[in-house]
Design a protein around this motif. Structure first.
Motif, PDB file in Angstrom:
ATOM      1  N   GLY A  11      19.026 -44.614  64.892  1.00 12.68           N
ATOM      2  CA  GLY A  11      18.646 -43.216  65.064  1.00 12.68           C
ATOM      3  C   GLY A  11      18.178 -42.541  63.785  1.00 12.68           C
ATOM      4  O   GLY A  11      17.058 -42.006  63.729  1.00 12.68           O
ATOM      5  N   PRO A  12      18.987 -42.549  62.720  1.00 15.56           N
ATOM      6  CA  PRO A  12      18.554 -41.907  61.477  1.00 15.56           C
ATOM      7  C   PRO A  12      17.313 -42.564  60.871  1.00 15.56           C
ATOM      8  O   PRO A  12      16.456 -41.878  60.297  1.00 15.56           O
ATOM      9  N   VAL A  13      17.197 -43.884  61.011  1.00 18.94           N
ATOM     10  CA  VAL A  13      16.029 -44.590  60.469  1.00 18.94           C
ATOM     11  C   VAL A  13      14.761 -44.153  61.196  1.00 18.94           C
ATOM     12  O   VAL A  13      13.744 -43.835  60.573  1.00 18.94           O
ATOM     13  N   LEU A  14      14.827 -44.123  62.520  1.00 13.59           N
ATOM     14  CA  LEU A  14      13.671 -43.701  63.310  1.00 13.59           C
ATOM     15  C   LEU A  14      13.310 -42.245  63.035  1.00 13.59           C
ATOM     16  O   LEU A  14      12.132 -41.886  62.969  1.00 13.59           O
ATOM     17  N   PHE A  43       6.720 -51.158  73.972  1.00 11.49           N
ATOM     18  CA  PHE A  43       8.093 -51.600  73.751  1.00 11.49           C
ATOM     19  C   PHE A  43       8.884 -50.515  73.026  1.00 11.49           C
ATOM     20  O   PHE A  43      10.103 -50.397  73.175  1.00 11.49           O
ATOM     21  N   ALA A  44       8.183 -49.679  72.248  1.00 13.25           N
ATOM     22  CA  ALA A  44       8.835 -48.606  71.493  1.00 13.25           C
ATOM     23  C   ALA A  44       9.449 -47.550  72.399  1.00 13.25           C
ATOM     24  O   ALA A  44      10.302 -46.766  71.957  1.00 13.25           O
ATOM     25  N   ASP A  45       9.053 -47.506  73.666  1.00 14.96           N
ATOM     26  CA  ASP A  45       9.632 -46.542  74.608  1.00 14.96           C
ATOM     27  C   ASP A  45      11.148 -46.683  74.667  1.00 14.96           C
ATOM     28  O   ASP A  45      11.874 -45.691  74.820  1.00 14.96           O
ATOM     29  N   HIS A  46      11.634 -47.925  74.583  1.00 14.17           N
ATOM     30  CA  HIS A  46      13.074 -48.178  74.689  1.00 14.17           C
ATOM     31  C   HIS A  46      13.856 -47.551  73.533  1.00 14.17           C
ATOM     32  O   HIS A  46      15.052 -47.289  73.660  1.00 14.17           O
ATOM     33  N   PHE A  47      13.178 -47.314  72.413  1.00  9.58           N
ATOM     34  CA  PHE A  47      13.839 -46.739  71.249  1.00  9.58           C
ATOM     35  C   PHE A  47      13.721 -45.218  71.224  1.00  9.58           C
ATOM     36  O   PHE A  47      14.719 -44.513  71.072  1.00  9.58           O
ATOM     37  N   PHE A  48      12.497 -44.719  71.358  1.00 11.31           N
ATOM     38  CA  PHE A  48      12.266 -43.290  71.185  1.00 11.31           C
ATOM     39  C   PHE A  48      12.606 -42.463  72.420  1.00 11.31           C
ATOM     40  O   PHE A  48      12.931 -41.285  72.290  1.00 11.31           O
ATOM     41  N   GLY A  49      12.533 -43.055  73.602  1.00 14.48           N
ATOM     42  CA  GLY A  49      12.830 -42.304  74.820  1.00 14.48           C
ATOM     43  C   GLY A  49      14.254 -41.775  74.882  1.00 14.48           C
ATOM     44  O   GLY A  49      14.485 -40.566  75.029  1.00 14.48           O
ATOM     45  N   PRO A  50      15.266 -42.636  74.774  1.00 21.22           N
ATOM     46  CA  PRO A  50      16.661 -42.175  74.874  1.00 21.22           C
ATOM     47  C   PRO A  50      17.186 -41.495  73.610  1.00 21.22           C
ATOM     48  O   PRO A  50      18.265 -40.903  73.639  1.00 21.22           O
ATOM     49  N   LEU A  53      18.747 -37.855  73.523  1.00 20.27           N
ATOM     50  CA  LEU A  53      19.766 -37.526  74.515  1.00 20.27           C
ATOM     51  C   LEU A  53      21.162 -37.933  74.046  1.00 20.27           C
ATOM     52  O   LEU A  53      21.328 -38.993  73.434  1.00 20.27           O
ATOM     53  N   PRO A  54      22.161 -37.121  74.347  1.00 21.63           N
ATOM     54  CA  PRO A  54      23.536 -37.488  74.007  1.00 21.63           C
ATOM     55  C   PRO A  54      24.146 -38.455  75.015  1.00 21.63           C
ATOM     56  O   PRO A  54      25.316 -38.807  74.914  1.00 21.63           O
ATOM     57  N   ARG A  55      23.357 -38.871  75.995  1.00 21.62           N
ATOM     58  CA  ARG A  55      23.821 -39.775  77.036  1.00 21.62           C
ATOM     59  C   ARG A  55      23.034 -41.083  76.987  1.00 21.62           C
ATOM     60  O   ARG A  55      21.905 -41.132  76.503  1.00 21.62           O
ATOM     61  N   LYS A  56      23.627 -42.105  77.519  1.00 21.22           N
ATOM     62  CA  LYS A  56      22.998 -43.422  77.589  1.00 21.22           C
ATOM     63  C   LYS A  56      22.138 -43.525  78.833  1.00 21.22           C
ATOM     64  O   LYS A  56      22.533 -43.083  79.911  1.00 21.22           O
ATOM     65  N   ILE A  57      20.937 -44.084  78.682  1.00 24.24           N
ATOM     66  CA  ILE A  57      20.077 -44.370  79.823  1.00 24.24           C
ATOM     67  C   ILE A  57      20.089 -45.879  80.059  1.00 24.24           C
ATOM     68  O   ILE A  57      19.811 -46.651  79.142  1.00 24.24           O
ATOM     69  N   LEU A 166       3.378 -46.880  60.938  1.00 27.56           N
ATOM     70  CA  LEU A 166       3.920 -45.623  60.430  1.00 27.56           C
ATOM     71  C   LEU A 166       2.849 -44.538  60.495  1.00 27.56           C
ATOM     72  O   LEU A 166       1.673 -44.807  60.733  1.00 27.56           O
ATOM     73  N   GLY A 167       3.270 -43.297  60.273  1.00 27.41           N
ATOM     74  CA  GLY A 167       2.329 -42.193  60.233  1.00 27.41           C
ATOM     75  C   GLY A 167       1.956 -41.633  61.586  1.00 27.41           C
ATOM     76  O   GLY A 167       1.043 -40.801  61.679  1.00 27.41           O
ATOM     77  N   ILE A 168       2.614 -42.068  62.641  1.00 21.66           N
ATOM     78  CA  ILE A 168       2.339 -41.567  63.994  1.00 21.66           C
ATOM     79  C   ILE A 168       3.620 -40.963  64.548  1.00 21.66           C
ATOM     80  O   ILE A 168       4.672 -41.606  64.532  1.00 21.66           O
ATOM     81  N   ARG A 169       3.539 -39.745  65.039  1.00 22.15           N
ATOM     82  CA  ARG A 169       4.742 -39.051  65.513  1.00 22.15           C
ATOM     83  C   ARG A 169       4.880 -39.179  67.027  1.00 22.15           C
ATOM     84  O   ARG A 169       4.040 -38.681  67.773  1.00 22.15           O
ATOM     85  N   PRO A 170       5.930 -39.836  67.503  1.00 19.57           N
ATOM     86  CA  PRO A 170       6.134 -39.957  68.950  1.00 19.57           C
ATOM     87  C   PRO A 170       6.723 -38.678  69.536  1.00 19.57           C
ATOM     88  O   PRO A 170       7.463 -37.950  68.873  1.00 19.57           O
ATOM     89  N   ILE A 171       6.388 -38.430  70.779  1.00 21.73           N
ATOM     90  CA  ILE A 171       6.900 -37.260  71.496  1.00 21.73           C
ATOM     91  C   ILE A 171       7.451 -37.717  72.834  1.00 21.73           C
ATOM     92  O   ILE A 171       6.846 -38.557  73.507  1.00 21.73           O
ATOM     93  N   VAL A 172       8.593 -37.186  73.217  1.00 23.72           N
ATOM     94  CA  VAL A 172       9.126 -37.437  74.553  1.00 23.72           C
ATOM     95  C   VAL A 172       9.363 -36.092  75.230  1.00 23.72           C
ATOM     96  O   VAL A 172       9.942 -35.184  74.635  1.00 23.72           O
ATOM     97  N   LYS A 173       8.843 -35.965  76.442  1.00 25.78           N
ATOM     98  CA  LYS A 173       8.978 -34.714  77.187  1.00 25.78           C
ATOM     99  C   LYS A 173       9.791 -34.959  78.458  1.00 25.78           C
ATOM    100  O   LYS A 173       9.494 -35.889  79.218  1.00 25.78           O
TER     101      LYS A 173
END
Length: 267
Positions: A11-14, A43-50, A53-57, A166-173
């Motif tokens: 989390g902190p690294v990402l 594949f990065a969805d698995h990292f940035f998506g959850p 959230l304070p909960r596990k998906i 690097l240099g690309i900012r992911p967004i989750v809505k």
């Protein structure tokens, strides 16, 4: 436990390297079951998506992630098993029924279940037609349905790449919950399943801003793979032709040189 260890470390690294942004987190229930319907870019969805959230998906993941061979297969299997992902067989029939039961068990425990309605990653960043298996889960479970849209994940880790950019900012809505109570008890009606699926995909299109393609991503991937195989076959044929021509030149030119030497008059 492994899930929270991984999240605490990554989390902190990402957060530092990519500075991900989240919108609509308040739409996700703090407790109780819910289905998270997501677009699938990378594949990065698995990292940035959850991540926000304070909960596990718990995602229903394709069984290929659990059957890979070699070093890569071992670590992939360890990662997906450790974070609680469930393998599903996408061959249909009885396999689909087993996937449905697995998902319902997750929801019966009051957890968040993640589903990718497209069934596979987008081959080109566009949003493809959803499969109705997600709709069956939605109507059978009768729990809140939250659309979850990933943006820019495919630019961070494009399909086939193993090193993220690097240099690309992911967004989750996270969108507002979708209400399908009007279809209760109609989970075996094919037209209803298609209507629910299309409504889910429309919500994801609105959130993500992706171009929608009314085709299954798996079919497009198969066509692209066929085109790549044909291109490779054509290139191999061209190389064989060039090699044959070079061999013919090597055999032909020495004979011509010998003939010219024989025809040279003596002094």
């Amino acid at each position: 436990m492994f899930y929270w260890v991984v999240k605490a470390i990554l989390g902190p690294v990402l957060a530092v390297l990519w500075q991900p942004r989240a919108e609509g987190v308040e739409n996700v229930p703090r407790r109780g079951p819910a289905i998270m319907v997501c677009n699938h870019l990378s594949f990065a969805d698995h990292f940035f998506g959850p991540l926000p959230l304070p909960r596990k998906i718990i995602f229903l993941a394709k069984s290929d992630y659990f059957t890979g061979k070699g070093v890569k297969g071992f670590f992939t299997r360890m990662f997906f098993s450790g974070v609680g992902q469930l393998p599903i067989d996408r061959s249909g029939g009885r396999a689909s029924e087993a996937s449905l039961r697995s998902g319902l068990k997750v929801l019966s425990r009051g957890q968040l279940l993640g589903i990718y309605p497209e069934g596979t990653r987008s081959p080109d960043g566009r949003l493809y037609r959803g499969k109705t298996g997600a709709a069956r889960m939605i109507l059978s479970a009768q729990v809140p349905v939250i659309p979850m849209a990933m943006i820019n994940a495919d630019k961070i880790m494009p399909p086939g790449k193993t090193v993220p950019k690097l240099g690309i900012r992911p967004i989750v809505k996270f969108g507002e919950p979708l209400d399908f109570s009007r279809y209760r008890g109609m989970e075996n009606d094919r037209m209803v399943l298609r209507a629910v699926t299309d409504e889910v995909m429309y919500a994801l299109m609105e959130l993500s801003g992706q171009e929608y393609v009314d085709r299954y991503a798996q079919s497009v991937k198969a066509e692209q793979e066929k085109a790549r195989r044909e291109q490779r076959s054509l290139e191999r044929a061209e190389r064989r032709t060039e090699q044959t021509e070079r061999r013919e030149r090597r055999f032909r030119f020495p004979r011509l040189r010998r003939k010219k030497a024989d025809d040279t008059p003596e002094d």
